[in-house]
Scaffold this motif. Structure first.
Motif, PDB file in Angstrom:
ATOM      1  N   GLY A  50       0.814  -1.212   0.000  1.00 33.06           N
ATOM      2  CA  GLY A  50       0.000   0.000   0.000  1.00 33.06           C
ATOM      3  C   GLY A  50       0.842   1.254   0.000  1.00 33.06           C
ATOM      4  N   SER A  51       0.171   2.402   0.053  1.00 37.96           N
ATOM      5  CA  SER A  51       0.918   3.656  -0.032  1.00 37.96           C
ATOM      6  C   SER A  51       0.357   4.706   0.922  1.00 37.96           C
ATOM      7  CB  SER A  51       0.864   4.195  -1.463  1.00 37.96           C
ATOM      8  OG  SER A  51      -0.464   4.600  -1.749  1.00 37.96           O
ATOM      9  N   ILE A  52       1.229   5.642   1.279  1.00 37.79           N
ATOM     10  CA  ILE A  52       0.824   6.801   2.075  1.00 37.79           C
ATOM     11  C   ILE A  52       1.318   8.035   1.328  1.00 37.79           C
ATOM     12  CG2 ILE A  52       0.977   7.985   4.296  1.00 37.79           C
ATOM     13  CD1 ILE A  52       1.998   5.301   5.484  1.00 37.79           C
ATOM     14  N   THR A  53       0.395   8.954   1.046  1.00 38.61           N
ATOM     15  CA  THR A  53       0.834  10.210   0.443  1.00 38.61           C
ATOM     16  C   THR A  53       0.481  11.348   1.380  1.00 38.61           C
ATOM     17  OG1 THR A  53      -1.216  10.247  -0.804  1.00 38.61           O
ATOM     18  CG2 THR A  53       0.736   9.582  -2.010  1.00 38.61           C
ATOM     19  N   PHE A  54       1.376  12.338   1.425  1.00 43.34           N
ATOM     20  CA  PHE A  54       1.162  13.516   2.263  1.00 43.34           C
ATOM     21  C   PHE A  54       1.328  14.748   1.380  1.00 43.34           C
ATOM     22  CE2 PHE A  54       2.660  16.938   5.031  1.00 43.34           C
ATOM     23  CZ  PHE A  54       1.613  16.972   5.936  1.00 43.34           C
ATOM     24  N   ALA A  55       0.300  15.589   1.358  1.00 43.16           N
ATOM     25  CA  ALA A  55       0.305  16.772   0.490  1.00 43.16           C
ATOM     26  C   ALA A  55       0.725  16.378  -0.927  1.00 43.16           C
ATOM     27  CB  ALA A  55       1.211  17.862   1.063  1.00 43.16           C
ATOM     28  N   GLY A  56       0.217  15.253  -1.376  1.00 45.10           N
ATOM     29  CA  GLY A  56       0.463  14.813  -2.747  1.00 45.10           C
ATOM     30  C   GLY A  56       1.777  14.079  -2.965  1.00 45.10           C
ATOM     31  N   LYS A  57       2.602  13.987  -1.920  1.00 37.86           N
ATOM     32  CA  LYS A  57       3.914  13.336  -2.064  1.00 37.86           C
ATOM     33  C   LYS A  57       3.885  11.938  -1.470  1.00 37.86           C
ATOM     34  CE  LYS A  57       7.841  16.431  -2.172  1.00 37.86           C
ATOM     35  NZ  LYS A  57       8.810  17.148  -1.376  1.00 37.86           N
ATOM     36  N   ASP A  58       4.436  10.990  -2.187  1.00 42.14           N
ATOM     37  CA  ASP A  58       4.504   9.611  -1.697  1.00 42.14           C
ATOM     38  C   ASP A  58       5.565   9.518  -0.599  1.00 42.14           C
ATOM     39  OD1 ASP A  58       4.495   6.914  -1.357  1.00 42.14           O
ATOM     40  OD2 ASP A  58       4.775   6.426  -3.485  1.00 42.14           O
ATOM     41  N   LEU A  59       5.177   9.007   0.566  1.00 40.18           N
ATOM     42  CA  LEU A  59       6.142   8.918   1.676  1.00 40.18           C
ATOM     43  C   LEU A  59       6.965   7.634   1.633  1.00 40.18           C
ATOM     44  CD1 LEU A  59       4.115  10.211   4.794  1.00 40.18           C
ATOM     45  CD2 LEU A  59       5.474  11.530   3.162  1.00 40.18           C
ATOM     46  N   ALA A  60       6.662   6.765   0.667  1.00 39.97           N
ATOM     47  CA  ALA A  60       7.332   5.456   0.619  1.00 39.97           C
ATOM     48  C   ALA A  60       8.848   5.624   0.572  1.00 39.97           C
ATOM     49  CB  ALA A  60       6.871   4.675  -0.606  1.00 39.97           C
ATOM     50  N   GLY A  61       9.534   4.878   1.414  1.00 39.79           N
ATOM     51  CA  GLY A  61      10.996   4.870   1.369  1.00 39.79           C
ATOM     52  C   GLY A  61      11.638   6.067   2.042  1.00 39.79           C
ATOM     53  N   MET A  62      10.830   7.005   2.569  1.00 39.43           N
ATOM     54  CA  MET A  62      11.444   8.158   3.237  1.00 39.43           C
ATOM     55  C   MET A  62      11.864   7.784   4.651  1.00 39.43           C
ATOM     56  SD  MET A  62       9.493  11.665   2.411  1.00 39.43           S
ATOM     57  CE  MET A  62       8.903  12.094   0.772  1.00 39.43           C
ATOM     58  N   GLU A  63      12.991   8.356   5.075  1.00 37.75           N
ATOM     59  CA  GLU A  63      13.449   8.195   6.454  1.00 37.75           C
ATOM     60  C   GLU A  63      12.616   9.108   7.354  1.00 37.75           C
ATOM     61  OE1 GLU A  63      16.074   6.327   7.447  1.00 37.75           O
ATOM     62  OE2 GLU A  63      16.641   5.638   5.447  1.00 37.75           O
ATOM     63  N   THR A  64      12.674   8.833   8.666  1.00 40.39           N
ATOM     64  CA  THR A  64      11.861   9.641   9.594  1.00 40.39           C
ATOM     65  C   THR A  64      12.160  11.136   9.461  1.00 40.39           C
ATOM     66  OG1 THR A  64      13.487   9.165  11.288  1.00 40.39           O
ATOM     67  CG2 THR A  64      11.522   7.834  11.317  1.00 40.39           C
ATOM     68  N   HIS A  65      13.434  11.499   9.309  1.00 41.20           N
ATOM     69  CA  HIS A  65      13.743  12.938   9.239  1.00 41.20           C
ATOM     70  C   HIS A  65      13.246  13.560   7.939  1.00 41.20           C
ATOM     71  CE1 HIS A  65      17.265  11.250   7.128  1.00 41.20           C
ATOM     72  NE2 HIS A  65      17.268  12.394   6.483  1.00 41.20           N
ATOM     73  N   GLN A  66      13.198  12.724   6.880  1.00 44.08           N
ATOM     74  CA  GLN A  66      12.663  13.249   5.617  1.00 44.08           C
ATOM     75  C   GLN A  66      11.158  13.463   5.727  1.00 44.08           C
ATOM     76  OE1 GLN A  66      14.258   9.909   3.395  1.00 44.08           O
ATOM     77  NE2 GLN A  66      15.570  11.285   2.215  1.00 44.08           N
ATOM     78  N   ILE A  67      10.506  12.553   6.439  1.00 41.42           N
ATOM     79  CA  ILE A  67       9.074  12.709   6.659  1.00 41.42           C
ATOM     80  C   ILE A  67       8.812  13.953   7.517  1.00 41.42           C
ATOM     81  CG2 ILE A  67       7.105  11.667   7.879  1.00 41.42           C
ATOM     82  CD1 ILE A  67       7.908   9.020   6.678  1.00 41.42           C
ATOM     83  N   ALA A  68       9.648  14.147   8.537  1.00 41.48           N
ATOM     84  CA  ALA A  68       9.511  15.336   9.375  1.00 41.48           C
ATOM     85  C   ALA A  68       9.681  16.600   8.532  1.00 41.48           C
ATOM     86  CB  ALA A  68      10.529  15.298  10.512  1.00 41.48           C
TER      87      ALA A  68
END
Ligand code: ADP
Ligand code: MG
Length: 253
Positions: free
Chosen positions: A58-76
């Motif tokens: 599955g996938s998670i997008t935030f403000a249109g951006k795919d969060l897949a594969g992002m590190e915690t600091h990148q998500i922050a």
């Protein structure tokens, strides 16, 4: 407008399916709560949203951006901030210093510049201090700025944790059981704080056991049972949903 969207999310640990085929979306500016009995998958979901767990599918997008594969600091860095169920406070630092730690997302100073104490660094430090005081004020803790964090009662430590999460100026704040362990007065203060954050335009994802709090402040509630979506809707809708009542009471109604 949708700010966060989860589509067909799956997470399994070996043979254990913690979250199964879960889809939902959070609208910008709302308080969206996730509830469910113990073992329902709430923490697993929370950890996937914050990048601590990689979804099995599955996938998670935030403000249109795919969060897949992002590190915690990148998500922050996308504007998602979180609080921890178990306090992550530096007890021997002051209240203000604890919040200043949370500001590093917003500054760009490298170590060398900091060591040289360039004017830009001094300006930046002043700015960090200002942001931190602002976050403390929002959380009703500004009068305690110079106190050692370890001397604060539990209710104020929980709000300090939120102040630190706010210092990175998040668009989206995910909170893991902010009312756990609070007495009635502290719970009211927490409720008022969460409402102030919403008024500030911060979107809130709340994982919480305190049903009274969830039903009072949520715009929408997602109910999980054994990792699956049992129900979603306004507090009133989910409270009257037979599948939800059954999950909580363990019997047909
Ligand atoms: N790191 C893990 N390793 C193995 N199983 C896990 C792990 N985290 C959670 N689980 C299992 O996944 C299910 C959901 O757990 P969890 O997300 O912690 O539920 P909740 O937060 O709703 O109580 C449970 O059966 C739990 O035992
Ligand atoms: Mg949990």
């Amino acid at each position: 407008m949708t700010i966060l969207q989860a589509v067909n999310l799956d997470k399994h640990f070996g043979g254990v399916a913690a979250v199964t085929d879960l889809s939902f979306s959070v609208t910008e500016g709302e308080i969206y709560s996730v509830i469910g009995p113990n073992g329902a998958g709430k923490t697993t979901l929370f950890n996937m949203l914050c990048g601590y767990y990689v979804p099995s599918g599955g996938s998670i997008t935030f403000a249109g951006k795919d969060l897949a594969g992002m590190e915690t600091h990148q998500i922050a860095a996308q504007g998602i901030s979180r609080t921890f169920q178990n306090l992550q406070v530096f007890y021997n630092m002051t209240v203000l210093e604890n919040v200043m730690v949370g500001c590093h997302m917003r500054t760009r100073t490298g170590l060398i510049k900091a060591a040289l104490r360039l004017p830009s660094v001094i300006r930046e430090e002043r700015q960090v201090r200002e942001w931190s005081l602002e976050a403390l004020t929002l959380c009703g803790l500004e009068h305690l700025a110079d106190r050692e964090a370890g001397s604060l009662p539990y209710g104020e430590l929980k709000r300090l944790e939120i102040a630190r999460a706010l210092a990175s100026d998040p668009k989206f704040l995910a909170m893991d059981e902010p009312a756990a362990g609070l007495n009635d007065t502290e719970t009211v203060e927490m409720r008022q704080l969460i409402q102030r954050l919403k008024e500030r335009g911060i979107t809130i994802l709340l994982v919480e056991h305190n049903m009274g709090l969830v039903m009072q402040i949520s715009d929408r509630v997602l109910v999980l049972g054994f990792g699956c979506l049992l129900a979603e809707g306004t507090p009133q809708e989910v409270q009257n949903n037979p599948a939800v009542i059954k999950a909580y009471l363990g019997e047909d109604v």
